[in-house]
Design a protein around this motif. Structure first.
Motif, PDB file in Angstrom:
ATOM      1  N   UNK A 136       0.947  -1.421   0.074  1.00 19.38           N
ATOM      2  CA  UNK A 136      -0.001   0.185   0.003  1.00 19.38           C
ATOM      3  C   UNK A 136       0.763   1.066   0.024  1.00 19.38           C
ATOM      4  N   UNK A 137       0.065   2.211  -0.373  1.00 18.58           N
ATOM      5  CA  UNK A 137       0.720   3.701  -0.219  1.00 18.58           C
ATOM      6  C   UNK A 137       0.252   4.291   0.975  1.00 18.58           C
ATOM      7  N   UNK A 138       1.253   5.194   1.757  1.00 13.98           N
ATOM      8  CA  UNK A 138       0.971   5.939   2.926  1.00 13.98           C
ATOM      9  C   UNK A 138       1.563   7.444   2.767  1.00 13.98           C
ATOM     10  N   UNK A 139       1.071   8.158   3.328  1.00 13.85           N
ATOM     11  CA  UNK A 139       1.452   9.764   3.530  1.00 13.85           C
ATOM     12  C   UNK A 139       0.976  10.163   4.569  1.00 13.85           C
ATOM     13  N   UNK A 140       1.847  10.861   5.487  1.00 12.82           N
ATOM     14  CA  UNK A 140       1.347  11.558   6.605  1.00 12.82           C
ATOM     15  C   UNK A 140       0.854  12.945   6.049  1.00 12.82           C
ATOM     16  N   UNK A 141       0.397  13.692   7.072  1.00 18.27           N
ATOM     17  CA  UNK A 141      -0.075  15.132   6.796  1.00 18.27           C
ATOM     18  C   UNK A 141       1.268  15.792   6.292  1.00 18.27           C
ATOM     19  N   UNK A 142       1.187  16.696   5.006  1.00 23.75           N
ATOM     20  CA  UNK A 142       2.179  17.386   4.564  1.00 23.75           C
ATOM     21  C   UNK A 142       2.342  18.848   4.932  1.00 23.75           C
ATOM     22  N   UNK A 143       3.439  19.582   4.821  1.00 27.39           N
ATOM     23  CA  UNK A 143       3.774  20.743   5.102  1.00 27.39           C
ATOM     24  C   UNK A 143       3.648  21.677   4.003  1.00 27.39           C
ATOM     25  N   UNK A 144       2.667  23.031   4.282  1.00 29.69           N
ATOM     26  CA  UNK A 144       2.667  24.057   3.241  1.00 29.69           C
ATOM     27  C   UNK A 144       2.942  25.396   3.835  1.00 29.69           C
ATOM     28  N   UNK A 145       3.948  26.003   3.039  1.00 32.85           N
ATOM     29  CA  UNK A 145       4.243  27.231   3.368  1.00 32.85           C
ATOM     30  C   UNK A 145       3.746  28.335   2.604  1.00 32.85           C
ATOM     31  N   UNK A 146       2.690  29.240   2.748  1.00 33.65           N
ATOM     32  CA  UNK A 146       2.137  29.992   1.886  1.00 33.65           C
ATOM     33  C   UNK A 146       3.114  31.365   1.578  1.00 33.65           C
ATOM     34  N   UNK A 147       2.733  32.103   0.636  1.00 34.20           N
ATOM     35  CA  UNK A 147       3.688  33.124   0.417  1.00 34.20           C
ATOM     36  C   UNK A 147       3.695  34.084   1.382  1.00 34.20           C
ATOM     37  N   UNK A 148       2.670  34.487   2.288  1.00 35.66           N
ATOM     38  CA  UNK A 148       3.004  35.335   3.354  1.00 35.66           C
ATOM     39  C   UNK A 148       3.949  34.836   4.279  1.00 35.66           C
ATOM     40  N   UNK A 149       3.634  33.798   4.550  1.00 34.23           N
ATOM     41  CA  UNK A 149       4.740  33.003   5.583  1.00 34.23           C
ATOM     42  C   UNK A 149       6.206  32.969   5.155  1.00 34.23           C
ATOM     43  N   UNK A 150       6.323  32.783   3.781  1.00 34.33           N
ATOM     44  CA  UNK A 150       7.700  32.975   3.246  1.00 34.33           C
ATOM     45  C   UNK A 150       8.313  34.301   3.319  1.00 34.33           C
ATOM     46  N   UNK A 151       7.327  35.301   3.080  1.00 39.55           N
ATOM     47  CA  UNK A 151       7.744  36.811   3.047  1.00 39.55           C
ATOM     48  C   UNK A 151       8.350  37.104   4.404  1.00 39.55           C
ATOM     49  N   UNK A 153      -0.165  33.222  -6.519  1.00 39.16           N
ATOM     50  CA  UNK A 153       0.892  33.203  -5.495  1.00 39.16           C
ATOM     51  C   UNK A 153       1.571  31.735  -5.460  1.00 39.16           C
ATOM     52  N   UNK A 154       2.932  31.541  -5.347  1.00 41.88           N
ATOM     53  CA  UNK A 154       3.566  30.543  -5.105  1.00 41.88           C
ATOM     54  C   UNK A 154       3.229  29.756  -3.617  1.00 41.88           C
ATOM     55  N   UNK A 155       3.416  28.530  -3.404  1.00 40.67           N
ATOM     56  CA  UNK A 155       3.510  27.807  -2.103  1.00 40.67           C
ATOM     57  C   UNK A 155       4.710  26.678  -2.152  1.00 40.67           C
ATOM     58  N   UNK A 156       4.954  26.734  -0.927  1.00 46.10           N
ATOM     59  CA  UNK A 156       6.224  25.616  -0.866  1.00 46.10           C
ATOM     60  C   UNK A 156       5.792  24.579   0.063  1.00 46.10           C
ATOM     61  N   UNK A 157       5.711  23.365  -0.770  1.00 41.01           N
ATOM     62  CA  UNK A 157       5.398  22.231  -0.135  1.00 41.01           C
ATOM     63  C   UNK A 157       6.311  21.010   0.132  1.00 41.01           C
ATOM     64  N   UNK A 158       6.357  20.324   1.308  1.00 39.38           N
ATOM     65  CA  UNK A 158       7.204  19.115   1.814  1.00 39.38           C
ATOM     66  C   UNK A 158       6.096  17.971   1.958  1.00 39.38           C
ATOM     67  N   UNK A 159       6.254  16.773   1.342  1.00 39.61           N
ATOM     68  CA  UNK A 159       5.400  15.484   1.607  1.00 39.61           C
ATOM     69  C   UNK A 159       6.210  14.514   1.841  1.00 39.61           C
ATOM     70  N   UNK A 160       6.008  13.525   2.396  1.00 37.45           N
ATOM     71  CA  UNK A 160       6.413  12.180   2.647  1.00 37.45           C
ATOM     72  C   UNK A 160       5.693  11.179   1.989  1.00 37.45           C
ATOM     73  N   UNK A 161       6.272  10.357   1.011  1.00 34.71           N
ATOM     74  CA  UNK A 161       5.386   9.190   0.536  1.00 34.71           C
ATOM     75  C   UNK A 161       6.078   7.834   0.739  1.00 34.71           C
ATOM     76  N   UNK A 162       5.132   6.934   1.305  1.00 38.36           N
ATOM     77  CA  UNK A 162       5.738   5.640   1.765  1.00 38.36           C
ATOM     78  C   UNK A 162       5.063   4.555   0.810  1.00 38.36           C
TER      79      UNK A 162
END
Length: 383
Positions: free
Chosen positions: A97-112, A353-362
């Motif tokens: 099976x495929x699994x993934x935890x909740x990912x990380x998202x950074x919005x443009x305002x957080x980046x700024x 706007x852009x978003x910065x994401x990090x995801x883990x796939x297992x």
């Protein structure tokens, strides 16, 4: 140093991201190996299971029956010998099976905000915060999931995923023979008057006689079961007292058993019971809170050593994103969890706007590979 030149910013760069994430994952002090019960019981399969065009990976677990020698046949001179029976191979299949935890998202305002206050935060602090709050959380989630499934497989012979907010379904059922599922014996193990050592010995000896094979075995049970059953059992208490009398260290009649006394005494019992290994695993589900994969009331008798493999397969996301992703976005991938998963860092356009994401796939699953000699004991049912 400017924000754009810092390692935090490089995490999401196509060329530098993999190097930065790899450094974080392997740098001592960043990521801690929590919830790794599954690695105590299962070995990572060195072979990657092939994936079809739908992203499905089907594994096969095979086991050849161990055949013991028996007495010879008496024969007349020049007579033919009896042909030995061919040993069959038992197997079962299942999907990885495929699994993934909740990912990380950074919005443009957080980046700024981080960029504007970079001089105050510092690159090292941003990296440490990201590693501790995000990467560690995802690694812990993956380890919990695999440990939960490992405990399910060991204590029930099958894996059913009934946690998380995503898909819930049965994954596989191993080919444990029906006769390998047995009851407690004369009395349930929770009964203090049950001759628990006798009953364990009877189970163990009956299977050794049936198989005709002597192999190192071990009992496995939770700490809760050990404490509730063995520390209150009359036969265990009498054996501990007897052993201490023999060793000239008599104990009081109103003795309260401790783990230390019992763990020291059981291996010295004349039944030569296989050693008891305590199972410690506990996870947290988003909906159910604290959960355990080990089925309550079940004990296991199985060959010593690893119980099987952690089957793994390539992550389809990595292949598809690299070839066909929208060129407006950017992606980089970093192997994780000893090849059981991959981190995907992406910069994606969401509206204006852009978003910065990090995801883990297992894509992995622990599988039983000693299933013909795996005994599951329902200690709550007598007979």
């Amino acid at each position: 140093m400017k924000f754009e030149n810092g390692n935090y910013n490089k995490i999401w760069e196509a060329n530098e991201g993999r190097k930065v994430i790899s450094t974080i994952l392997t740098e001592e002090g960043f990521i801690k190996p929590n919830y790794t019960f599954y690695l105590e019981k299962f070995k990572i399969d060195p072979t990657i299971t092939p994936t079809n065009h739908k992203g499905e990976a089907i594994f096969t677990s095979e086991m050849r029956e161990i055949v013991s020698a028996d007495l010879m046949d008496m024969r007349a001179p020049l007579a033919d010998t009896r042909t030995a029976d061919k040993v069959g191979v038992a197997y079962y299949t299942g999907r990885i099976p495929d699994f993934a935890p909740a990912g990380f998202v950074e919005k443009a305002t957080e980046r700024w905000y981080k960029e504007e206050n970079f001089a105050q935060f510092g690159d090292a602090a941003l990296i440490a915060q990201f590693a501790t709050n995000e990467l560690q959380r995802m690694i812990d989630s993956a380890n919990m999931t695999l440990s939960y499934l490992a405990a399910k497989a060991l204590s029930t012979g099958e894996t059913i995923y009934d946690m998380g907010d995503g898909i819930q379904s049965a994954i596989y059922k191993s080919y444990i023979p029906e006769e390998n599922f047995v009851n407690a014996g004369e009395k349930v193990w929770s009964d203090p008057s049950a001759k628990i050592l006798d009953q364990m010995s009877t189970i163990e000896e009956s299977f050794k006689d049936k198989w005709g094979v002597e192999m190192p075995m071990q009992w496995e049970m939770t700490q809760e079961m050990f404490d509730a059953y063995f520390l209150k059992n009359e036969q265990v208490k009498e054996w501990v007292k007897y052993l201490n009398v023999v060793n000239n260290t008599p104990l009081p009649e109103n003795l309260t058993l401790t783990r230390e006394l019992v763990e020291k005494a059981i291996p010295q019992h004349p039944y030569n019971l296989s050693p008891i290994v305590i199972v410690n695993e506990k996870q947290k589900d988003i909906n159910q809170g604290v959960v355990r994969g080990w089925k309550a009331g079940n004990a296991v008798l199985r060959p010593r050593g690893y119980a099987g493999y952690i089957r793994r397969a390539s992550i389809l996301d990595e292949v598809i994103y690299k070839r066909y992703a929208n060129s407006v976005n950017s992606y980089n991938f970093t192997p994780a969890l000893n090849g059981l998963g991959v981190f995907m860092n992406s910069v994606v356009v969401n509206g204006n706007f852009k978003e910065w994401h990090t995801d883990l796939f297992v894509k992995a699953i622990p599988t039983l590979d000693e299933f013909l000699y795996h005994i599951i004991v329902d200690t709550t049912t007598a007979g």
